[in-house]
Write a protein that holds these residues in place. Sequence first.
Motif, PDB file in Angstrom:
ATOM      1  N   GLN A  30       1.768   8.217  -8.038  1.00 62.70           N
ATOM      2  CA  GLN A  30       2.137   9.608  -8.279  1.00 62.70           C
ATOM      3  C   GLN A  30       1.480  10.076  -9.558  1.00 62.70           C
ATOM      4  O   GLN A  30       1.897   9.702 -10.658  1.00 62.70           O
ATOM      5  CB  GLN A  30       3.654   9.777  -8.369  1.00 62.70           C
ATOM      6  CG  GLN A  30       4.078  11.233  -8.444  1.00 62.70           C
ATOM      7  CD  GLN A  30       5.555  11.420  -8.209  1.00 62.70           C
ATOM      8  OE1 GLN A  30       6.361  10.513  -8.389  1.00 62.70           O
ATOM      9  NE2 GLN A  30       5.927  12.627  -7.795  1.00 62.70           N
ATOM     10  N   ALA A  31       0.439  10.879  -9.392  1.00 60.34           N
ATOM     11  CA  ALA A  31      -0.259  11.437 -10.543  1.00 60.34           C
ATOM     12  C   ALA A  31       0.572  12.573 -11.123  1.00 60.34           C
ATOM     13  O   ALA A  31       1.387  13.177 -10.421  1.00 60.34           O
ATOM     14  CB  ALA A  31      -1.632  11.935 -10.116  1.00 60.34           C
ATOM     15  N   ARG A  63       3.639  11.978  -4.499  1.00 61.48           N
ATOM     16  CA  ARG A  63       3.415  10.555  -4.369  1.00 61.48           C
ATOM     17  C   ARG A  63       2.520  10.294  -3.159  1.00 61.48           C
ATOM     18  O   ARG A  63       2.728  10.873  -2.097  1.00 61.48           O
ATOM     19  CB  ARG A  63       4.764   9.867  -4.178  1.00 61.48           C
ATOM     20  CG  ARG A  63       4.859   8.453  -4.651  1.00 61.48           C
ATOM     21  CD  ARG A  63       6.335   8.038  -4.690  1.00 61.48           C
ATOM     22  NE  ARG A  63       7.061   8.693  -5.771  1.00 61.48           N
ATOM     23  CZ  ARG A  63       8.362   8.546  -5.957  1.00 61.48           C
ATOM     24  NH1 ARG A  63       9.074   7.839  -5.118  1.00 61.48           N
ATOM     25  NH2 ARG A  63       8.957   9.150  -6.961  1.00 61.48           N
ATOM     26  N   GLU A  64       1.516   9.427  -3.315  1.00 59.25           N
ATOM     27  CA  GLU A  64       0.613   9.136  -2.215  1.00 59.25           C
ATOM     28  C   GLU A  64       0.519   7.627  -2.023  1.00 59.25           C
ATOM     29  O   GLU A  64       0.518   6.856  -2.980  1.00 59.25           O
ATOM     30  CB  GLU A  64      -0.781   9.713  -2.476  1.00 59.25           C
ATOM     31  CG  GLU A  64      -1.466   9.153  -3.707  1.00 59.25           C
ATOM     32  CD  GLU A  64      -2.931   9.537  -3.815  1.00 59.25           C
ATOM     33  OE1 GLU A  64      -3.563   9.847  -2.783  1.00 59.25           O
ATOM     34  OE2 GLU A  64      -3.457   9.504  -4.946  1.00 59.25           O
ATOM     35  N   THR A 123      -4.667  -5.544   5.459  1.00 59.13           N
ATOM     36  CA  THR A 123      -4.589  -4.547   4.387  1.00 59.13           C
ATOM     37  C   THR A 123      -5.292  -3.248   4.769  1.00 59.13           C
ATOM     38  O   THR A 123      -6.170  -3.223   5.636  1.00 59.13           O
ATOM     39  CB  THR A 123      -5.215  -5.084   3.090  1.00 59.13           C
ATOM     40  OG1 THR A 123      -6.582  -5.432   3.338  1.00 59.13           O
ATOM     41  CG2 THR A 123      -4.473  -6.317   2.595  1.00 59.13           C
ATOM     42  N   ASN A 124      -4.890  -2.192   4.102  1.00 62.05           N
ATOM     43  CA  ASN A 124      -5.494  -0.888   4.316  1.00 62.05           C
ATOM     44  C   ASN A 124      -5.374  -0.099   3.018  1.00 62.05           C
ATOM     45  O   ASN A 124      -4.370  -0.219   2.308  1.00 62.05           O
ATOM     46  CB  ASN A 124      -4.782  -0.155   5.461  1.00 62.05           C
ATOM     47  CG  ASN A 124      -5.435   1.175   5.781  1.00 62.05           C
ATOM     48  OD1 ASN A 124      -5.075   2.193   5.210  1.00 62.05           O
ATOM     49  ND2 ASN A 124      -6.399   1.152   6.677  1.00 62.05           N
ATOM     50  N   TYR A 125      -6.436   0.690   2.718  1.00 65.27           N
ATOM     51  CA  TYR A 125      -6.474   1.406   1.446  1.00 65.27           C
ATOM     52  C   TYR A 125      -6.838   2.869   1.637  1.00 65.27           C
ATOM     53  O   TYR A 125      -7.591   3.225   2.551  1.00 65.27           O
ATOM     54  CB  TYR A 125      -7.509   0.757   0.518  1.00 65.27           C
ATOM     55  CG  TYR A 125      -7.236  -0.697   0.232  1.00 65.27           C
ATOM     56  CD1 TYR A 125      -7.787  -1.695   1.024  1.00 65.27           C
ATOM     57  CD2 TYR A 125      -6.416  -1.068  -0.836  1.00 65.27           C
ATOM     58  CE1 TYR A 125      -7.524  -3.037   0.773  1.00 65.27           C
ATOM     59  CE2 TYR A 125      -6.149  -2.398  -1.098  1.00 65.27           C
ATOM     60  CZ  TYR A 125      -6.702  -3.374  -0.292  1.00 65.27           C
ATOM     61  OH  TYR A 125      -6.435  -4.703  -0.538  1.00 65.27           O
ATOM     62  N   ALA A 126      -6.342   3.681   0.736  1.00 66.17           N
ATOM     63  CA  ALA A 126      -6.790   5.065   0.683  1.00 66.17           C
ATOM     64  C   ALA A 126      -8.253   5.080   0.254  1.00 66.17           C
ATOM     65  O   ALA A 126      -8.692   4.202  -0.496  1.00 66.17           O
ATOM     66  CB  ALA A 126      -5.938   5.849  -0.306  1.00 66.17           C
ATOM     67  N   TYR A 146       4.539   2.898  -7.588  1.00 68.52           N
ATOM     68  CA  TYR A 146       5.760   2.416  -6.967  1.00 68.52           C
ATOM     69  C   TYR A 146       5.424   1.576  -5.742  1.00 68.52           C
ATOM     70  O   TYR A 146       4.412   1.810  -5.072  1.00 68.52           O
ATOM     71  CB  TYR A 146       6.618   3.594  -6.493  1.00 68.52           C
ATOM     72  CG  TYR A 146       7.000   4.594  -7.535  1.00 68.52           C
ATOM     73  CD1 TYR A 146       6.126   5.624  -7.891  1.00 68.52           C
ATOM     74  CD2 TYR A 146       8.243   4.548  -8.159  1.00 68.52           C
ATOM     75  CE1 TYR A 146       6.471   6.562  -8.844  1.00 68.52           C
ATOM     76  CE2 TYR A 146       8.606   5.486  -9.112  1.00 68.52           C
ATOM     77  CZ  TYR A 146       7.718   6.477  -9.447  1.00 68.52           C
ATOM     78  OH  TYR A 146       8.070   7.414 -10.398  1.00 68.52           O
ATOM     79  N   CYS A 147       6.289   0.641  -5.429  1.00 63.07           N
ATOM     80  CA  CYS A 147       6.152  -0.090  -4.173  1.00 63.07           C
ATOM     81  C   CYS A 147       7.316   0.276  -3.261  1.00 63.07           C
ATOM     82  O   CYS A 147       8.368   0.741  -3.729  1.00 63.07           O
ATOM     83  CB  CYS A 147       6.112  -1.590  -4.403  1.00 63.07           C
ATOM     84  SG  CYS A 147       7.570  -2.257  -5.220  1.00 63.07           S
TER      85      CYS A 147
END
Length: 120
Positions: free
Chosen positions: A38-39, A44-45, A56-59, A93-94
Motif C-alpha cells: 500500500q503506497a 492496497r495492491e 508463484t505469481n507477481y505483479a 502486508y501478507c
Amino acid sequence: VQLQASGGGLVQAGGSLRLSCAASGSDISRKVMGWYRQAPGKQRELVARISNIGNTNYADSVKGRFSISRDNVKNMVYLELNSLKSEDTGAFYCNLLSGWSNFASPMASWGQGTQVTVSS
C-alpha cells in the motif's frame, strides 16, 4: 489466523530487504498466500502470491525484482525485495487468498504491516 509482517526499513534505491510474515492460530500450509503493498495515498495492491505447492505469481511492477517463498513447517511466508525503487515505498502486508485466481480476495483480518521506505 493472525498475521504479523516484519523486516521493513529504510533503504536506498537499488537496495534489498527481506520481509517475513508469521502466521499464528491456524495452519497456512494449504493456503494460497499473498503479499500486498500500500503506497501512500493509494489502495492496497497484491504484488506477489504463492500456492501451497510453491507456484508463484507477481505483479508486473515487481516481476524480476521480488521473490516470494514460504516455509510450511514454520508457518511463515517471505518476500525478498531486490533492486528497490522509490515507487516501492509503502506498507507491506501478507494475507491468505481465497484462491489462485487473479480475482482472489484476502481472507484474513489485516495484521500489522511493515513499512518499506526507499530513498532515491
